[in-house]
Design a protein around this motif. Structure first.
Motif, short mmCIF file in Angstrom:
data_model
loop_
_atom_site.label_atom_id
_atom_site.label_comp_id
_atom_site.label_asym_id
_atom_site.label_seq_id
_atom_site.Cartn_x
_atom_site.Cartn_y
_atom_site.Cartn_z
N TYR A 105 -9.96 14.47 -5.71
CA TYR A 105 -8.74 15.13 -6.16
C TYR A 105 -9.11 16.20 -7.18
O TYR A 105 -10.14 16.10 -7.84
N HIS A 131 5.59 10.64 7.71
CA HIS A 131 4.82 9.63 6.96
C HIS A 131 5.75 8.46 6.60
O HIS A 131 6.50 8.52 5.63
N MET A 187 -5.13 0.12 5.26
CA MET A 187 -5.96 0.44 4.11
C MET A 187 -6.33 -0.82 3.32
O MET A 187 -6.74 -0.74 2.17
N HIS A 231 2.47 3.40 3.81
CA HIS A 231 1.90 3.38 2.46
C HIS A 231 2.90 3.43 1.31
O HIS A 231 2.56 3.87 0.21
N TYR A 246 3.20 13.75 -6.67
CA TYR A 246 1.84 13.84 -7.24
C TYR A 246 1.56 15.28 -7.69
O TYR A 246 2.19 16.22 -7.21
N PHE A 252 0.97 -1.02 -0.34
CA PHE A 252 0.37 -0.78 -1.66
C PHE A 252 0.94 -1.69 -2.74
O PHE A 252 0.20 -2.39 -3.39
N MET A 282 5.37 14.14 4.06
CA MET A 282 5.34 13.02 3.11
C MET A 282 6.34 13.27 1.97
O MET A 282 6.15 14.18 1.17
N TYR A 330 5.70 5.25 0.87
CA TYR A 330 6.46 6.47 0.54
C TYR A 330 7.90 6.36 1.07
O TYR A 330 8.27 5.33 1.62
N THR A 343 -4.80 13.25 0.93
CA THR A 343 -4.31 13.92 -0.28
C THR A 343 -5.50 14.46 -1.06
O THR A 343 -6.41 13.71 -1.41
C1 PHB Z 1 -3.42 8.79 -2.14
O1 PHB Z 1 -3.29 9.88 -2.71
O2 PHB Z 1 -4.19 7.92 -2.57
C2 PHB Z 1 -2.68 8.53 -0.91
C3 PHB Z 1 -1.78 9.46 -0.45
C4 PHB Z 1 -1.10 9.21 0.71
C5 PHB Z 1 -1.34 8.04 1.40
C6 PHB Z 1 -2.25 7.14 0.97
C7 PHB Z 1 -2.92 7.38 -0.20
O3 PHB Z 1 -0.69 7.80 2.53
#
Ligand code: PHB
Length: 360
Positions: free
Chosen positions: A344, A176, A268, A179, A67, A235, A101, A181, A27
């Motif tokens: 970012y 995806h 992660m 994590h 996001y 997460f 995603m 989502y 991202t």
């Molecule tokens: C992030 O933006 O930190 C992020 C996005 C997608 C992921 C993992 C982390 O799968």
């Protein structure tokens, strides 16, 4: 120069990749108005030395753009933007999959475009904070639970977007399911409290992602359909360890029948040793290509391939700072330092301006 299979061609479905390295989806928040642009085309083209590029998390629906400045893949303008990216990658003889995603509850109403709604399997808020366009960093709102009918519509959004993305020039789609989502929100009993066919037992919690995969395969084919999972990296709140093994055994056994072109295992977290037993089990349950990801060095990547844990290795952060990562790893050239403050945010700084190594 290091000689190893890692740097040699690999056949993935119908594609002959230059090497067994993938660039992990990252991202980067450069897609102003959720539309991919020429700066992104330059960034991906710079990195086409990876056997497989996996483009950043991209939403198949206005509801999944949780996001700021992340791309979508459903409108005409978005698809034209992605076509530019795919063309630039192809000009450098690269191959590129799109990571699909849908953020689900991991989003904020302030970030969603017009017509977007914060939805999830159940009305359970993410307990953390999120950055927004206008409100700063704020707590996640409570999402609205999808009706059963809307679950079906959401599956249709994935397949519609997959077809459009292939038309735009992608070689395939990575669902995806990692994590935390949306597909992962269905798997996890902490976030899926549903009482219809999409919640409850392991079979029912896995139904959403399996239907997405099945319908995507029906539309674009199994050699163009892939998936990413992260059994240990939710997460917010992982499943109980005993639940993890049972759930992923069911899921991987089902993948083995559906035959997606690869399964991408992401980690992660911190305690890396904990993952390997499951990674070995996954190798038994699913007989297709496995990609592993999670802070791999050259040495670790070579070991993963030699020990038959995986067929390919994905590199994430190092590709941010090193557009020519494959060349640097193979020739033992020190890596560029990365600047986290530009991971970012819009603009080329910290995105397309990292230097390439001089050829040795
Ligand atoms: C992030 O933006 O930190 C992020 C996005 C997608 C992921 C993992 C982390 O799968």
């Amino acid at each position: 120069m290091i000689e190893h299979k890692l740097f040699e061609p690999y056949k993935l479905g119908d594609l002959l990749l230059k090497n067994r390295m993938a660039m992990a989806p990252l991202t980067r928040c450069r897609a102003k108005d959720n539309i991919p642009n020429s700066l992104m085309a330059e960034y991906y083209a710079q990195r086409a030395n990876a056997g497989l590029l996996i483009a950043e998390g991209t939403s198949p629906s206005p509801n999944g753009l949780g996001y700021t400045n992340i791309p979508g893949s459903y409108s005409e303008a978005q698809m034209q933007g992605w076509a530019q990216v795919c063309k630039a990658v192809k000009e450098n003889q690269g191959h590129i999959f799109l990571q699909m995603m849908h953020t689900g509850r991991v989003g904020h109403t302030d970030n969603l475009p017009e017509g977007g709604e914060l939805i999830a399997p159940s009305a359970v808020a993410n307990p953390n904070m999120i950055s927004t366009y206008n409100l700063g960093r704020v707590p996640y709102p409570v999402p609205r639970a999808l009706t059963t009918e809307e679950v079906k519509t959401t599956i249709d959004e994935f397949t519609f977007s997959a077809e459009k993305s292939i038309e735009a020039g992608f070689d395939g789609i990575e669902i995806h399911c990692a994590h935390g989502y949306l597909p992962n929100q269905f798997l996890n009993p902490e976030t899926n409290l549903r009482e219809d066919n999409y919640g409850g037992s392991i079979q029912k919690r896995c139904r959403f992602v399996l239907e997405v995969m099945e319908e995507m395969i029906a539309k674009i084919g199994k050699n163009k359909t892939a998936i990413r999972i992260s059994p240990f990296s939710y997460f917010e709140k992982n499943m109980h360890p005993s639940e993890i093994k049972e759930t992923y055994k069911y899921l991987l056994t089902a993948f083995n029948k559906l035959e997606p072109v690869y399964v991408h295992l992401s980690f992660m977290g911190e305690n890396e040793d904990a993952i390997y037993d499951l990674w070995k089990d996954i190798r038994k349950w699913y007989s297709g290509t496995i990609i592993v990801c999670g802070s791999y060095t050259t040495e670790k990547a070579i070991l993963a391939i030699d020990n038959n844990i995986a067929d390919m290795v994905a590199f994430g952060r190092d590709y941010i700072h090193n557009p020519d990562l494959e060349y640097r790893l193979q020739n033992n050239i020190p890596l560029n330092e990365g600047d986290k403050s530009t991971y970012y945010g819009l603009g080329p700084e910290g995105y397309t301006d990292y230097p390439f190594a001089e050829k040795v």
